[in-house]
Design an enzyme around this catalytic site. Structure first.
Site, short mmCIF file in Angstrom:
data_model
loop_
_atom_site.label_atom_id
_atom_site.label_comp_id
_atom_site.label_asym_id
_atom_site.label_seq_id
_atom_site.Cartn_x
_atom_site.Cartn_y
_atom_site.Cartn_z
N ARG A 63 19.81 77.46 29.52
CA ARG A 63 18.83 76.82 30.47
C ARG A 63 19.66 75.53 30.86
O ARG A 63 19.18 74.89 31.97
CB ARG A 63 17.46 76.39 29.98
CG ARG A 63 16.88 75.77 30.75
CD ARG A 63 15.01 75.86 30.42
NE ARG A 63 14.89 75.90 29.00
CZ ARG A 63 14.79 74.91 28.26
NH1 ARG A 63 15.04 73.68 28.84
NH2 ARG A 63 14.51 75.01 27.06
N TYR A 115 9.92 78.82 56.60
CA TYR A 115 9.48 80.03 55.85
C TYR A 115 8.17 79.84 55.26
O TYR A 115 7.87 78.59 54.76
CB TYR A 115 10.74 80.12 54.72
CG TYR A 115 10.38 80.93 53.65
CD1 TYR A 115 9.96 82.70 54.05
CD2 TYR A 115 10.16 80.77 52.30
CE1 TYR A 115 9.58 83.31 53.02
CE2 TYR A 115 10.01 81.60 51.29
CZ TYR A 115 9.69 82.82 51.80
OH TYR A 115 9.26 83.81 50.83
N ASP A 187 17.26 72.93 54.93
CA ASP A 187 17.23 74.34 54.27
C ASP A 187 18.37 74.99 55.15
O ASP A 187 18.09 75.29 56.40
CB ASP A 187 16.20 75.00 54.56
CG ASP A 187 15.89 76.53 53.78
OD1 ASP A 187 17.12 76.98 53.96
OD2 ASP A 187 14.70 76.87 53.32
N LYS A 212 20.25 85.35 50.36
CA LYS A 212 20.45 85.89 51.54
C LYS A 212 21.75 85.90 51.87
O LYS A 212 22.42 86.66 51.15
CB LYS A 212 19.57 84.71 52.76
CG LYS A 212 18.33 84.36 52.32
CD LYS A 212 17.29 85.55 52.36
CE LYS A 212 15.89 85.46 52.13
NZ LYS A 212 15.26 84.53 51.25
N1 PLP Z 1 14.21 79.34 52.69
C1 PLP Z 1 14.42 80.03 53.72
C2 PLP Z 1 14.87 79.75 55.16
C3 PLP Z 1 14.10 81.56 53.29
O1 PLP Z 1 14.01 82.52 54.47
C4 PLP Z 1 13.38 81.61 52.09
C5 PLP Z 1 12.87 83.31 51.72
O2 PLP Z 1 12.98 84.19 52.59
C6 PLP Z 1 13.28 80.93 51.07
C7 PLP Z 1 13.79 79.48 51.48
C8 PLP Z 1 13.13 81.24 49.78
O3 PLP Z 1 13.99 81.71 48.87
P1 PLP Z 1 13.90 82.93 47.89
O4 PLP Z 1 13.14 83.83 48.42
O5 PLP Z 1 15.19 83.16 47.45
O6 PLP Z 1 12.83 82.15 46.80
#
Ligand code: PLP
Length: 410
Positions: A63, A115, A187, A212
Site C-alpha cells: 500500500r 466530469y 485534469d 482512459k
Molecule cells: N477525469 C475525467 C476527465 C474523466 O473523464 C474521468 C472519468 O470518466 C475521471 C476524471 C475519473 O476517472 P476514473 O473513472 O478513472 O475514476
C-alpha cells in the site's frame, strides 16, 4: 534505500534527453539488470521481508510502496515533465487525494463543464466537510478573475473540458492563481501527456484518469497525480498511504504496457477524430459539432498554443431528441458505453451517464442537453466508423418518417 533491489538499480538508470516517444517505450527502467527482463516484473506481493531489525530492502508493504507501481509512478513523472508521480486505483482516487491538501474553509474554483463524478465528489462529499467549491466557465478568463475569493486556495480545471470541449488558458490561469498564493490543478485526461504538459505551462498538479488514454485499452482503472512541488510530496505520499487507494501491481503493469504505445495511439485517435468531426459537421441530422481542432473553434489558437494535438474527443448535438435512442441502438462498431480514450470507439450520452450527477440548471448552462452525444474516437479505420454512423443516421431518418399506411389515432 533500495540497494538490494534489482528493479531499483535499473530504475536509477540515467535517462539522457530522449524524445517523449522513446521515454514512453522505455520508462525509467528499460530492463531488469539482474535477469535482463525487458518487461517490468509484476511484484505481486503485499509485503516484503526485512533482512533484520531496522533493515529494509526499501520495500515494506505494497500500500505504501511497490516496485511495479514505483516504476509506473516514475514513468508518469518522466512523461509529464514532473518530479513526482503517484498512482491511484482510479482517477477519482487521485482527485480525492489532491483535495486533501486543502482544509475546511478553503475555496476551490472549478470548471463548470467537467466530469460529473468530480462534481459529485466535491459537492456531495467534500462540501459536507466544510470545503467550498464554486463553478464557472473557466474558458472565459474574466470569469476566473471574478470567481476568485480571498479564501481561494486552488483552481481546478479540465481542458479541453468534458464534454463541451472548451479550452482554458493554462499559463494565464496559473499566473493569476499564483499571484494569490493558490495552486492550479489540471485534469489532463483528455489530451494525455502526449499532447499537453500542464506542468510546463505553470500548473502545480496534473491529474489523470489513467483509465482512459494512458492504459488505453478499456480494460484497466487507474489514476495519477504528477507534480514538482517538493513542499507537497510528503503530504501526498501520506494521503496515498493513509487512504489506501494506491494502484495494485498488476494494474500498474497494465498501464506501463499501455504507455508504450501511447504515442502511436494518440496520433491515430487525433487523425481519426479530425476526419470524423469534419464529416459529422456535414450531416443533416447533426446540429452542431464541438471539436477543438476546428479552425473556427473559439479557442482554436489557444489550443494550438498550449497543446500539440486536439485529441480523440468530439461532442455533437443531434437536431432531434428522438434520434438519440435510434442512433445508440443502431451503432454496431461504436460501442455505447461510458468511458473514453481506449482503442475501441465509444459513444456516451452525457445527460444520463457521465454528467448525470450534475444538477439540471448547471448542466444546461454548461450546454449538456438531451441532444448531446460524446464520441471517443478509437483507433479503428475512420472510414469504418463513418460507415457505422452513416448507417445509424439512415435508420434515424427511417424511424422519423411516418410509415406508409400508418393512421394517426388522434
Ligand atoms: N477525469 C475525467 C476527465 C474523466 O473523464 C474521468 C472519468 O470518466 C475521471 C476524471 C475519473 O476517472 P476514473 O473513472 O478513472 O475514476
Amino acid at each position: 534505500m533500495c540497494e538490494t533491489s534489482s528493479h531499483c538499480k535499473s530504475a536509477s538508470f540515467k535517462i539522457p534527453d530522449l524524445s517523449l516517444d522513446t521515454k514512453l517505450v522505455h520508462g525509467t527502467a528499460p530492463f531488469d539488470p539482474v535477469t535482463g527482463a525487458i518487461s517490468v516484473p509484476i511484484y505481486q506481493s503485499s509485503t516484503f521481508r526485512h533482512p533484520a531489525l531496522h533493515e529494509s530492502t526499501g520495500f515494506d508493504y505494497s500500500r505504501v510502496i511497490n516496485p511495479t507501481r514505483q516504476e509506473l509512478e516514475r514513468t508518469m513523472a518522466l512523461i509529464e515533465g514532473g518530479a513526482y508521480g503517484l498512482a491511484f486505483s482510479s482517477g477519482m482516487g487521485a482527485i480525492s487525494a489532491i483535495i486533501k491538501l486543502y482544509k475546511p474553509g478553503d475555496h476551490i474554483l472549478v470548471s463548470e463543464d467537467l466530469y460529473g463524478g468530480t462534481y459529485r465528489l466535491f459537492n456531495e462529499y467534500y462540501a459536507k466537510y466544510g470545503f467550498t467549491f464554486s463553478w464557472t466557465d473557466t474558458s472565459d478568463f474574466s470569469r476566473i478573475e471574478a470567481g476568485l475569493r480571498p479564501e481561494t486556495r486552488a483552481v481546478f480545471i479540465e481542458t479541453p473540458s468534458n464534454p463541451m470541449m472548451k479550452v482554458t488558458g493554462i499559463r494565464r490561469t496559473a499566473e493569476l492563481i499564483h499571484r494569490r498564493g493558490g495552486d492550479l490543478i489540471v485534469d489532463n485526461t483528455f489530451l494525455s501527456p502526449y499532447f499537453q504538459n500542464p506542468l510546463a505551462l505553470g500548473a502545480d498538479f496534473v491529474i489523470h484518469s489513467g483509465t482512459k488514454y494512458l492504459a488505453g485499452h478499456n480494460d484497466t482503472l487507474s489514476g495519477f497525480i504528477v507534480h514538482s512541488r517538493e513542499d507537497q510530496e510528503e503530504a501526498l505520499r501520506n494521503i496515498q498511504k493513509s487512504e489506501g487507494a494506491a494502484l495494485g501491481p498488476f494494474d500498474s503493469w497494465l498501464v506501463l504496457r499501455g504507455l508504450k504505445t501511447l504515442a502511436l495511439r494518440m496520433e491515430r485517435h487525433n487523425a481519426g477524430a479530425g476526419r470524423i468531426a469534419r464529416w459529422l459537421r456535414e450531416q443533416d441530422r447533426v446540429d452542431r459539432v464541438f471539436y477543438t481542432g476546428f479552425e473556427d473553434h473559439p479557442q482554436y489558437e489557444l489550443s494550438r498554443s498550449q497543446a500539440r494535438g486536439f485529441g480523440g474527443m468530439i461532442s455533437f448535438y443531434l437536431k432531434k431528441r428522438e434520434d438519440v435512442d435510434v442512433l445508440l441502438r443502431n451503432l454496431r462498431l461504436i460501442l455505447f458505453a461510458e468511458s473514453l480514450g481506449g482503442v475501441e470507439s465509444l459513444i456516451t450520452y452525457p445527460l444520463e451517464q457521465t454528467h448525470g450527477a450534475i444538477p439540471e440548471a448547471m448542466r444546461l448552462s454548461a450546454g449538456v442537453n438531451d441532444r448531446l452525444m460524446r464520441l471517443s474516437v478509437g483507433i479503428e479505420a475512420p472510414e469504418d466508423l463513418i460507415a457505422d454512423l452513416e448507417e445509424a443516421f439512415r435508420r434515424c431518418a427511417a424511424a422519423s418518417c411516418p410509415r406508409r399506411g400508418h393512421k394517426s389515432t388522434n
